[in-house]
Design an enzyme around this catalytic site. Sequence first.
Site, PDB file in Angstrom:
ATOM      1  N   ARG A 177       0.802  -1.276   0.130  1.00  0.00           N
ATOM      2  CA  ARG A 177       0.023   0.097  -0.085  1.00  0.00           C
ATOM      3  C   ARG A 177       0.863   1.381  -0.168  1.00  0.00           C
ATOM      4  NH1 ARG A 177      -4.705   0.281   4.053  1.00  0.00           N
ATOM      5  NH2 ARG A 177      -3.154   0.477   5.642  1.00  0.00           N
ATOM      6  N   ASP A 253      -9.137   5.310  13.863  1.00  0.00           N
ATOM      7  CA  ASP A 253      -7.887   4.908  13.175  1.00  0.00           C
ATOM      8  C   ASP A 253      -7.976   4.833  11.723  1.00  0.00           C
ATOM      9  OD1 ASP A 253      -9.984   2.992  14.512  1.00  0.00           O
ATOM     10  OD2 ASP A 253      -8.510   1.272  13.032  1.00  0.00           O
TER      11      ASP A 253
END
Length: 488
Positions: A177, A253
């Site tokens: 990612r 988060d």
Amino acid sequence: MTDNIKVGWNLENTYTSLPDIMFTAINVNPVSNPKLVILNEELATSLGLDSNALKSRQSVEKLAGNRALEGGIPLAQAYAGHQFGHFTMLGDGRALLLGEQITPSGELFDIQLKGSGRTPYSRGGDGRAGLGPMLREYIISESMHALGIPTTRSLAVVTTGEDIMRETVGPGAVMTRIAASHLRVGTFQFAAKWGTIEDLKALADYAIERHYPILMDNENRYLLLLQEVIEHQAVLIAKWQLVGFIHGVMNTDNMTISGETIDYGPCAFMDIYNPKTVFSSIDSHGRYAYENQPNIAAWNLARLAESLLPLIHEDQEEAVKQAQEAMATYPEKYETYWLTGMGNKLGIFNIEKADISLIENLLQLMDKYEADYTNTFRALTLSKLEETALYGKEDFNQWHEKWQARLEKQDVSKDFIQRLMQKSNPVVIPRNHRVEEALEAAVVKEDYSVLENFLKVISRPYDYNSDYMEYTSLPPDTLGEYKTFCGT
């Protein structure tokens, strides 16, 4: 200034400059038989990487987490979060930050492996990921990028040669990612709860230097940091709403400081317009439903504001006052971006207060007649009203007359209006049944051709010249209610 940057991995490790409490340096967790199944060659080039080199056996080992990248210091980030409203200690339980790539343009991007194995933050989990969820994130994040929505991106997916158990047994995978950073609201919550004031200050300064460096020399930089994050999130959430994207798990988060969309778990795009739409199997009370996303963003931003209070002002009462004033700007900012975007979708380039009822009335009609969100706006763009569920309804005819009268008030050509609508209304989105079709072919049959063709289609969402009609259709009624799963 970047002409001398080499092609290949060119890593910094700026996160290691933060206090030790903010991360844990760990070794990579090898897998048995890594195999590259998809590589984002366009993204690789923009990062200054050689696509052919990334396909080599040695590079695949690195993308699987069997070897560390040269110059990288693998680490797992610590953070906290409100998950469905409940605060808890978290962290990278199945991810490794390998370092930050310096691109040919001089930008810095995190390189993270997701599904790379256990870390000190795994909380009893195996730290691994399934192939389906990793390909799903690849598809959706690349679609979001093509739609012009700030997002993390996927460089590659590598299968591990090992099976993992989630809802069922399936092949394991590791995704690479790419992000402007992985700093989250939850990162600041962690520092505020378990760190010192100096730790919190170091984190805030790092975030400012990384994302908003123009603020660095300002004595009010921590308040300005909050204001910048509010601004970027208002833009982001408006863009989500405008294309019918539902994140599914908007925990603190999962909200970035950079304003990028992150963590594509139980996300999906809405077909039939219904503001209460929820896809996530774990969101039983609809906390993160489509209509709730703007308000949840405000709630999350308030948690960031709370975390920054000690830095905003030494007097807590004054800090609260300044933070509240900053937070009070969010609703208007969001509404402005959303209204402007909705105006563009309807060919209105100079939005006025009176246009609000025009927009809301259309959405009410779409809800009433169960009209497809994306296809309705596409049909309006092409003046093909017969292709919508609204066609022939008297109340829609009345709305259409008002809309046409509004467009005629604008001193622009019909071509200008149509071009504006075409730039604002995608022809295709990653329809849920098409996503599942691509995943099933790849995961069950090891056939990646369906996925590859699908990615080509969704990479050009605003291309009105291509014949994508087969990708605009709704799923058959026999498929029933669509549910998504986290994949964790």
